[in-house]
Scaffold this motif. Sequence first.
Motif, PDB file in Angstrom:
ATOM      1  N   LYS A  77       2.079   6.727  -6.632  1.00 57.04           N
ATOM      2  CA  LYS A  77       1.002   7.638  -7.053  1.00 57.04           C
ATOM      3  C   LYS A  77       1.426   9.089  -6.872  1.00 57.04           C
ATOM      4  O   LYS A  77       1.198   9.938  -7.726  1.00 57.04           O
ATOM      5  CB  LYS A  77      -0.234   7.357  -6.186  1.00 57.04           C
ATOM      6  CG  LYS A  77      -1.529   7.417  -6.945  1.00 57.04           C
ATOM      7  CD  LYS A  77      -2.703   6.842  -6.197  1.00 57.04           C
ATOM      8  CE  LYS A  77      -2.923   7.450  -4.842  1.00 57.04           C
ATOM      9  NZ  LYS A  77      -4.252   7.143  -4.296  1.00 57.04           N
ATOM     10  N   HIS A 125       2.423   1.787  -3.291  1.00 59.65           N
ATOM     11  CA  HIS A 125       1.394   2.274  -4.209  1.00 59.65           C
ATOM     12  C   HIS A 125       1.166   3.768  -4.036  1.00 59.65           C
ATOM     13  O   HIS A 125       1.118   4.538  -5.002  1.00 59.65           O
ATOM     14  CB  HIS A 125       0.109   1.491  -3.946  1.00 59.65           C
ATOM     15  CG  HIS A 125      -1.058   1.959  -4.744  1.00 59.65           C
ATOM     16  ND1 HIS A 125      -1.157   1.775  -6.104  1.00 59.65           N
ATOM     17  CD2 HIS A 125      -2.176   2.627  -4.383  1.00 59.65           C
ATOM     18  CE1 HIS A 125      -2.281   2.298  -6.535  1.00 59.65           C
ATOM     19  NE2 HIS A 125      -2.922   2.826  -5.518  1.00 59.65           N
ATOM     20  N   GLU A 179       0.828  -1.212   0.000  1.00 55.52           N
ATOM     21  CA  GLU A 179       0.000   0.000   0.000  1.00 55.52           C
ATOM     22  C   GLU A 179       0.854   1.251   0.000  1.00 55.52           C
ATOM     23  O   GLU A 179       0.568   2.234  -0.684  1.00 55.52           O
ATOM     24  CB  GLU A 179      -0.897  -0.015   1.240  1.00 55.52           C
ATOM     25  CG  GLU A 179      -1.695   1.239   1.391  1.00 55.52           C
ATOM     26  CD  GLU A 179      -2.028   1.523   2.857  1.00 55.52           C
ATOM     27  OE1 GLU A 179      -2.936   0.857   3.367  1.00 55.52           O
ATOM     28  OE2 GLU A 179      -1.376   2.390   3.452  1.00 55.52           O
TER      29      GLU A 179
END
Lengths: 218, 545
Positions: free
Chosen positions: B67, B63, B60
């Motif tokens: 991003k 990620h 996570e």
Amino acid sequence: MNCRSEVLEVSVEGRQVDEAMLALLHTILLHRSTGKFHYKKEGTYSIGTVGTQDIDCDFIDFTFVRVSSEELDRVIRKAVGEFKDALSNTGSDGMGQISLEFYQKKKSRWPFSDECIPWEVWSIKVNVVNLANEQERQICREKVGEKLGEKVINIVEVINRHEYLPKMPTQSEVDNVFDTSLKDVQPYLHKITFQITDSLGTSVSTTMRRLIKDTLAL
Amino acid sequence: MDNDLSSQDKKDLDKFIKFFALKTVQVIVQSRLGEKICTRSSSSPTGSDWFNLAIKDIPEVTHEAKKALAGQLPSIGRSMCVEISLKTSEGDSMELETWCLEMNEKCDKDIKVSYTVYNRLSLLLKSLLAITRVTPAYKLSRKQGHDYVILYRIYFGEVQLAGLGEGFQTVRVGVVGTPIGTITLSCAYRTNLAFMSTRQFERTAPIMGIIIDHFVERPFGNVGHMHPCNYRAPGEEEGGYAGVEDSQEVCTTSFSTSPPSQCVVTVSKAHLKTPKPVLVNTLKVPLMGLAFSHQLYSSRLSYQPPALGAADLCNPATCGGAHPHQMAVPGKEGGVPQVPMQPYHGAQAEHGRMPSCPAHDTAHHIPATPSSSGEDAETCSRSSEQKSAGLADTLETTFTRKVGAFVNKPTTQITTASLDLPFAAFAPRAYDLEENDPMVHPPDSPDTSSPLQGSLHSQGSSETGEQAQEDFVMVDFKPAFSKDDLLPMDLGTFYREFQNPPQLASLSIDVSAQSMAEDLDSLPEKLAIYEKNIDEFDAFVETLQ
């Protein structure tokens, strides 16, 4: 080349000596250890992985990071234990200094033994204080925790100046630069010595004795 | 500027910087998860450990970082920042620190990319590992759980330090020169930890406005751009954080310095303050620090009870692997923290308590009232180590009228909501339960021949008559370790009964009755006796030498 020398000073209570020393020494060694080298053909090598561990102190409000290596931890604990014993012996007024010295070995011709040339020495000066009651101890816990935090920041500052580091050695030279005796990590060659100031203020130097012994023990 | 750099070197350098940024974020977020991190050294290179360091990758987090970076790299004027903030269960939030990975123009052309830069980046990561444990937010994050959680936010662009309050400090982790610029890693952390009394939602909204494209389009109430630095319960996930749990499982091979039975919630006074939100709002770090600093006794591992009543996101869950004894309590209002099923063996052994009432073993550690000072929490906890000094302090300061902690109501509290919560005692209780209150109605104290028994009973009767006679202010005596389900007389009663023992007979000799003359007359006789026994006395003195 000049050996750079750094001095850190801490004031701790008797039972905090072990952990304070471990915290600082391990922080230094974290930065001065690499993974195990695996030499391949054509002079290239690959490096193993260094794991890390968070260690909480029992007597100090502090957590430090050390390399995940039980062997290295044992060695450091043993040295710190000896230092602590020396400090708590009678005749010592609670002041002492423990030194972590990184050195390189230079092979000399027979009959002279190998020279150890230090390139970085960290000295931690310790002043042991006695506290009267539990409340003072509680305050000391937190204060020493903060102090150690500052020392860690100092250590990181020095290391990040990226001053002299020994060149990465070839396979034949690796034992002159690194301590390859450990299974999982490879710190730079180092030794830990200490000296205790006795109550008369003179420095009872165990290092001096050891130096003389070493020289005689050719 | 890049002429001197071969294309291979440039590619390598970009890759190094990219992975360095990702690993930096991992280290920072993992250090704020509230758990001790432990990874293994491996002598044989696996090929996947960047910078030769075993740093786990929480999917996570990777990620989010990717991003935020959106394919770019930190460059001049565009820094990668990780913001760590604290959010209380009441909804107040406060930025604690901002870690910045910046690039400036100072180039070091001569440096070897694949070797020196790589090694220096590795050194910088190690420094980051060390420094993340030193800033004040680390201690806060280790104690997160019920009252507050730690969140992180990654953004890319201009560094924003305004939310850190006045007087924030900066610590520089390190610099690494590269042919395309110098990478700097630093941390700015808040020093003024007093909460603002007004809620800060309005304040944080403008920040959202500046970099809209990095935030998920959700209503602000969800704090969508913030991510918790903690683990989630399997059943309570809010959207695809399964990855976190997986790495949680891996990470909980951390070493346990204390047995699971001691993995009790370290409770602060804040737990007890449920009826008084104003106290929580003035959550000062020293307060919590005091309440939590009883490390002698509490587990170092994260206990992370589920956030009871935490509305929006952060439902920190128990780390299943490390804490097999913790119970998952479904969200329950009232600030009742978690408890392990196993009671303190230490405290138990001392007092021979049965495991049936874990509530009391832990309950005594925390005074029932918010008015108690933080030191009580410490003395209470240390009293679990059987230090009577702390006991005295505890006894002193827990005199309140409140029926709650230390009052054993085995029938009521243990069966409350079928939960075995040690702090169930703290939940507000109806005062009409006083007829069962053994403090008010002392259980069958044995009829001793103590001359003071009368006074005890009178005290007792005035206690029972307290409801009728409002003029008598009962001192609710709550000694630590007190429980009366086993013994007929509990500690409080014992103490009360024997706190005024009769005077020693020898001290109550009426000296004035004897005249001085009589004394003097009896002296020669006494001397004669002593002289007769002189050998005995000499022998005795010899033994003392």
